[in-house]
Write a protein that holds these residues in place. Structure first.
Motif, PDB file in Angstrom:
ATOM      1  N   ALA A  19       0.842  -1.203   0.000  1.00 32.32           N
ATOM      2  CA  ALA A  19       0.000   0.000   0.000  1.00 32.32           C
ATOM      3  C   ALA A  19       0.876   1.250   0.000  1.00 32.32           C
ATOM      4  CB  ALA A  19      -0.945  -0.011   1.205  1.00 32.32           C
ATOM      5  N   GLN A  20       1.954   1.201   0.791  1.00 31.18           N
ATOM      6  CA  GLN A  20       2.877   2.347   0.833  1.00 31.18           C
ATOM      7  C   GLN A  20       3.576   2.526  -0.517  1.00 31.18           C
ATOM      8  OE1 GLN A  20       4.402   4.125   3.803  1.00 31.18           O
ATOM      9  NE2 GLN A  20       3.010   3.328   5.350  1.00 31.18           N
ATOM     10  N   THR A  21       3.982   1.406  -1.105  1.00 31.15           N
ATOM     11  CA  THR A  21       4.658   1.468  -2.411  1.00 31.15           C
ATOM     12  C   THR A  21       3.746   2.086  -3.468  1.00 31.15           C
ATOM     13  OG1 THR A  21       5.899  -0.522  -1.837  1.00 31.15           O
ATOM     14  CG2 THR A  21       5.798   0.048  -4.168  1.00 31.15           C
ATOM     15  N   VAL A  22       2.499   1.607  -3.470  1.00 25.48           N
ATOM     16  CA  VAL A  22       1.544   2.109  -4.466  1.00 25.48           C
ATOM     17  C   VAL A  22       1.307   3.606  -4.264  1.00 25.48           C
ATOM     18  CG1 VAL A  22      -0.881   1.982  -5.202  1.00 25.48           C
ATOM     19  CG2 VAL A  22       0.430  -0.122  -4.846  1.00 25.48           C
ATOM     20  N   MET A  23       1.116   3.998  -2.995  1.00 21.59           N
ATOM     21  CA  MET A  23       0.833   5.415  -2.747  1.00 21.59           C
ATOM     22  C   MET A  23       2.056   6.283  -3.020  1.00 21.59           C
ATOM     23  SD  MET A  23      -2.345   5.618  -2.332  1.00 21.59           S
ATOM     24  CE  MET A  23      -2.461   7.379  -1.956  1.00 21.59           C
TER      25      MET A  23
ATOM     26  N   ASP B  57       6.481  10.903   5.993  1.00 21.61           N
ATOM     27  CA  ASP B  57       7.932  11.101   6.122  1.00 21.61           C
ATOM     28  C   ASP B  57       8.675  10.659   4.863  1.00 21.61           C
ATOM     29  OD1 ASP B  57       7.579  12.066   8.621  1.00 21.61           O
ATOM     30  OD2 ASP B  57       8.210  10.245   9.694  1.00 21.61           O
ATOM     31  N   ALA B  58       8.151   9.592   4.259  1.00 23.20           N
ATOM     32  CA  ALA B  58       8.853   9.032   3.097  1.00 23.20           C
ATOM     33  C   ALA B  58       8.771   9.951   1.882  1.00 23.20           C
ATOM     34  CB  ALA B  58       8.265   7.661   2.755  1.00 23.20           C
ATOM     35  N   LEU B  59       7.786  10.854   1.888  1.00 26.48           N
ATOM     36  CA  LEU B  59       7.601  11.703   0.702  1.00 26.48           C
ATOM     37  C   LEU B  59       8.774  12.644   0.478  1.00 26.48           C
ATOM     38  CD1 LEU B  59       3.843  12.763   1.029  1.00 26.48           C
ATOM     39  CD2 LEU B  59       4.814  10.776  -0.128  1.00 26.48           C
ATOM     40  N   ASP B  60       9.431  13.011   1.585  1.00 22.63           N
ATOM     41  CA  ASP B  60      10.427  14.083   1.474  1.00 22.63           C
ATOM     42  C   ASP B  60      11.538  13.781   0.477  1.00 22.63           C
ATOM     43  OD1 ASP B  60       9.120  15.763   3.209  1.00 22.63           O
ATOM     44  OD2 ASP B  60       9.997  14.776   4.972  1.00 22.63           O
ATOM     45  N   GLY B  61      12.035  12.552   0.511  1.00 25.18           N
ATOM     46  CA  GLY B  61      13.176  12.255  -0.351  1.00 25.18           C
ATOM     47  C   GLY B  61      12.800  11.747  -1.732  1.00 25.18           C
TER      48      GLY B  61
ATOM     49  N   GLY C 272       0.776   4.509  12.964  1.00 21.16           N
ATOM     50  CA  GLY C 272       1.986   5.144  12.457  1.00 21.16           C
ATOM     51  C   GLY C 272       2.168   5.023  10.954  1.00 21.16           C
ATOM     52  N   ALA C 273       1.262   4.295  10.262  1.00 20.20           N
ATOM     53  CA  ALA C 273       1.423   4.121   8.810  1.00 20.20           C
ATOM     54  C   ALA C 273       1.355   5.469   8.086  1.00 20.20           C
ATOM     55  CB  ALA C 273       0.351   3.179   8.272  1.00 20.20           C
ATOM     56  N   LEU C 274       0.433   6.302   8.504  1.00 16.17           N
ATOM     57  CA  LEU C 274       0.281   7.608   7.852  1.00 16.17           C
ATOM     58  C   LEU C 274       1.543   8.452   8.044  1.00 16.17           C
ATOM     59  CD1 LEU C 274      -1.413   9.715   6.335  1.00 16.17           C
ATOM     60  CD2 LEU C 274      -2.426  10.377   8.522  1.00 16.17           C
ATOM     61  N   ASP C 275       2.064   8.457   9.270  1.00 13.84           N
ATOM     62  CA  ASP C 275       3.284   9.245   9.523  1.00 13.84           C
ATOM     63  C   ASP C 275       4.457   8.729   8.705  1.00 13.84           C
ATOM     64  OD1 ASP C 275       1.911  10.820  11.275  1.00 13.84           O
ATOM     65  OD2 ASP C 275       2.563   9.724  13.074  1.00 13.84           O
ATOM     66  N   ARG C 276       4.585   7.399   8.645  1.00 17.87           N
ATOM     67  CA  ARG C 276       5.691   6.841   7.864  1.00 17.87           C
ATOM     68  C   ARG C 276       5.574   7.229   6.396  1.00 17.87           C
ATOM     69  NH1 ARG C 276       4.785   2.481  11.128  1.00 17.87           N
ATOM     70  NH2 ARG C 276       3.624   1.331   9.555  1.00 17.87           N
TER      71      ARG C 276
END
Lengths: 199, 221
Positions: A68-72, B71-75, B64-68
């Motif tokens: 889900a994270q990868t897709v988003m 956070d990942a968007l920055d790079g 914490g999934a949303l926060d992770r």
């Protein structure tokens, strides 16, 4: 292309609870301004749906969430490539999820799925469909799905959501492979009849 | 290019849902690159997937999934829409459909053939995923019969140049013969030019072998 996005999609300013129709506006905000709030709204809506899809496709909870994270992340990175005249945001995200699923959950097929949008851009055909027509098309597809007989809808769901192959569907439902294929054809043909009324 | 032979409707749903292995997916993608009709069909079928994603159930994300995620968007690198070179089929920049180019390059004239029989040349494509199916191109001289190439499994043939005829009619550039197993046919290439086509065939194994799922479906069934 970005200009077309700006024209076709009025960014929404309504806080919270965006109905599905506003997802295009949220994507436009992500594409144009890297709008984190818009992305957060999309993630809250689609993240749990993608996770459920991946779990139905055979992933465990941890891998489903990772997917889900990868897709988003792909949505964030490629939001500028989303073309509202080509299909709903849900459809676009479904295809990204499908490709991620093929990559990660099906070792027998690495990266075979070309993006239809890329193919369209690469072809010589005039592009661009009316956004209104697109919205009508989404409604027709929803309507077609809703009125499918249970046996056909079941097969569509097993294929699209549970990621079962034709022969796995046949095994699961204990019916001949030929029956799976004919129900698939019937389901598609219902959809096609509905869509033809639009053109 | 007038295309009169299209994909089976079951194939369209299978492509849209991700159920074709790499050989067949490459042939389908090559056909839809050439065929606006089937491109629209795949898009409509994908929309079913979109509607099901909208309508279907959700699974709660972990704390914490949303926060992770945020956070990942920055790079993250961002892709912007780039002007895409248009491979006008038959025009200067190549006559091979885009999805096949990564295997054989942009030009039919540049393909490295191997002679396999009088009048018949073949170019096999090794796929990274090593599916239980084969993908190859054939170059068949005018007037020749197409070699027997099915093994009782499904096969799919896309014509890239030239034409052949069989019981199902005439197949010219862009036409696809999307045949189920057990279909007997004997195509003959037309007399005026060679026929180049790309073919996916199932290997003898009747069922595709998927790598065992990590877990049986947990939800829903």
């Amino acid at each position: 292309m970005l200009a077309a996005l700006a024209v076709n999609q009025t960014p929404t300013t309504e806080p919270g609870g965006d109905p599905p129709d506003d997802h295009g506006g949220l994507i436009a905000r992500v594409a144009e301004w890297r709008d984190r709030d818009a992305f957060r709204t999309l993630f809250v809506y689609f993240g749990p749906r993608i996770k459920a899809l991946m779990m139905r496709s055979g992933a465990d909870a941890a891998m489903a969430e990772d997917l889900a994270q990868t897709v988003m992340m792909t949505v964030w990175r490629k939001s500028g490539l989303y073309r509202p005249e080509r299909g709903s945001v849900s459809t676009w995200i479904f295809t990204i999820a499908r490709n991620a699923r093929v990559d990660r959950l099906r070792a027998a097929s690495s990266r075979p799925y070309d993006d239809v949008d890329d193919l369209e851009m690469a072809s010589d055909e005039p592009t661009g469909e009316d956004v209104t027509l697109l919205r009508q098309r989404a409604e027709k597809v929803r309507g077609a799905l809703a009125e499918l007989p249970e046996d056909q809808r079941r097969i569509v769901e097993l294929a699209f959501i549970d990621d079962l192959s034709q022969s796995e569907i046949a095994e699961r439902l204990d019916i001949p492979l030929g029956t799976v294929k004919s129900r698939m054809r019937l389901a598609y043909e219902k959809l096609k009849v509905r869509l033809e009324n639009l053109q | 290019m007038t295309i009169s032979h299209h994909l089976d409707h079951a194939t369209i749903l299978r492509y849209a849902s991700g159920d074709l292995d790499e050989s067949f997916a490459v042939v389908v993608a090559s056909h839809i690159a050439m065929c606006p009709h089937c491109r629209a069909a795949v898009r409509a079928a994908e929309q079913m997937g979109g509607e099901l994603l909208d309508a279907d159930q959700t699974a709660d994300l972990s704390a914490g999934a949303l926060d992770r995620m945020m956070d990942a968007l920055d790079g993250a690198d961002v892709e912007v829409a780039a002007p895409v070179a248009r491979p006008d089929f038959g025009a200067a920049d190549g006559d091979v459909p885009a999805p096949l180019r990564r295997f054989v390059g942009p030009r039919l004239g540049g393909i490295a053939w191997k002679s396999v029989a009088p009048g018949i040349r073949r170019c096999s494509i090794d796929l990274p995923s090593e599916p239980d199916s084969q993908l190859y191109l054939l170059h068949i001289a005018p007037g020749k019969a197409m070699p027997e190439h099915g093994h009782g499994g499904a096969e799919m043939t896309l014509i890239l140049s030239g034409a052949y005829s069989d019981d199902f009619g005439r197949f010219g550039p862009g036409d696809v013969a999307d045949l189920d197993e057990h279909v007997e046919h004997q195509p003959f290439v037309e007399l005026d030019e060679p026929c180049i086509c790309v073919i996916a065939t199932e290997k003898k194994a009747k069922f595709k072998k998927l790598v065992p799922r990590l877990f049986q479906p947990i939800v829903g069934i």
